[in-house]
Design an enzyme around this catalytic site. Structure first.
Site, PDB file in Angstrom:
ATOM      1  N   LYS A 121      44.257  45.328  35.978  1.00  0.00           N
ATOM      2  CA  LYS A 121      43.691  45.528  34.638  1.00  0.00           C
ATOM      3  C   LYS A 121      43.545  44.166  33.959  1.00  0.00           C
ATOM      4  O   LYS A 121      44.075  43.156  34.416  1.00  0.00           O
ATOM      5  CB  LYS A 121      44.588  46.423  33.775  1.00  0.00           C
ATOM      6  N   SER A 176      38.308  51.357  37.979  1.00  0.00           N
ATOM      7  CA  SER A 176      38.636  51.104  36.576  1.00  0.00           C
ATOM      8  C   SER A 176      38.212  49.715  36.097  1.00  0.00           C
ATOM      9  O   SER A 176      38.122  49.482  34.897  1.00  0.00           O
ATOM     10  CB  SER A 176      40.143  51.278  36.338  1.00  0.00           C
TER      11      SER A 176
END
Length: 244
Positions: A132, A64
């Protein structure tokens, strides 16, 4: 008779010397064991303390963040900076999974690995933790997208070319959110393959991650050796217009 009587004290003296030498060897061995155990315990205590309060190594659990990080990269999450400042936009953070965001089935670490992870001699596996980038902090209004396809924060468009995956669009999913206090809006740099805050808008918590779930700031890649690098917040987040 006299010669026999004269030999007994000599034999007894040798026996005393042998017993004395054995006691000395045992004493030195015991002293060595005590010293080794003491040093080992102190070293483990220091290592655990560093892991809990200074920095901790993690595996990157998914693609990601591709473009900036790759799956199975080893990163160091430092905890010192958040003792004197808040989480800021642009930071790459490691955080506890707030609700099965990482829905891949991962093999639980074995007992020995758990011990190694706890004392800090092995990187923490991705199980239960994600990585993230912080796009919005409490109070921010984050929107996708403006007429040029850019994400805006408090009306300021972000120039994300320096960290997004090549040819990636800022987001194919439209949203308009106001980040609640003490929470974060987080997105992966590989936007097309990141189940981040956008993917959990309808879930409990609305896709926002509590600041208290943040373990630390990813400050560098420490392995593999050819990818060792420092991770710095992009310049786009230094725009003074972002400040509320």
């Amino acid at each position: 008779m006299s010669s026999q009587a004269g030999t007994r004290p000599a034999a007894t003296g040798k026996g005393r010397h042998r017993r004395a030498r054995r006691r000395m060897r045992h004493g030195r061995l015991l002293s060595f064991v005590i010293e080794t155990v003491t040093v080992t315990v102190l070293a483990l205590a220091i290592t655990v303390g560093l892991r809990l309060f200074v920095a901790e190594a993690f595996y990157v659990p998914s693609e990601s963040m591709y473009g900036t990080l790759r799956k199975d990269d080893r990163i160091l999450a430092e905890k010192i900076s958040y003792l004197h400042r808040d989480v800021e936009r642009g930071d790459i953070v490691v955080f506890a999974d707030p609700g099965n965001w990482l829905n891949e089935q991962q093999k639980a670490p074995g007992p020995l690995r758990k011990v190694g992870e706890f004392v800090g001699i092995l990187p923490r596996s991705g199980t239960g933790h994600l990585v993230k980038r912080v796009i919005g902090i409490g109070g921010d209004r984050v929107i996708c997208c403006d007429i040029k396809g850019r994400i805006t924060v408090n009306g300021i468009p972000l120039d994300e070319k320096s960290y997004l995956a090549e040819d990636a669009k800022p987001s194919l999913q439209r949203f308009d959110v106001r980040v609640p206090p003490k929470t974060l809006w987080l997105m992966g740099d590989n936007r097309a393959a990141s189940a981040d805050s956008r993917s959990h808008l309808g879930s409990p918590g609305g896709g926002f991650v509590p600041v208290d779930d943040v373990v630390g700031r990813a400050c560098c890649v420490i392995w593999p050796s050819d990818r060792m690098t420092k991770l710095r917040p992009p310049e786009t987040f230094e725009n003074p217009g972002l400040k509320k």
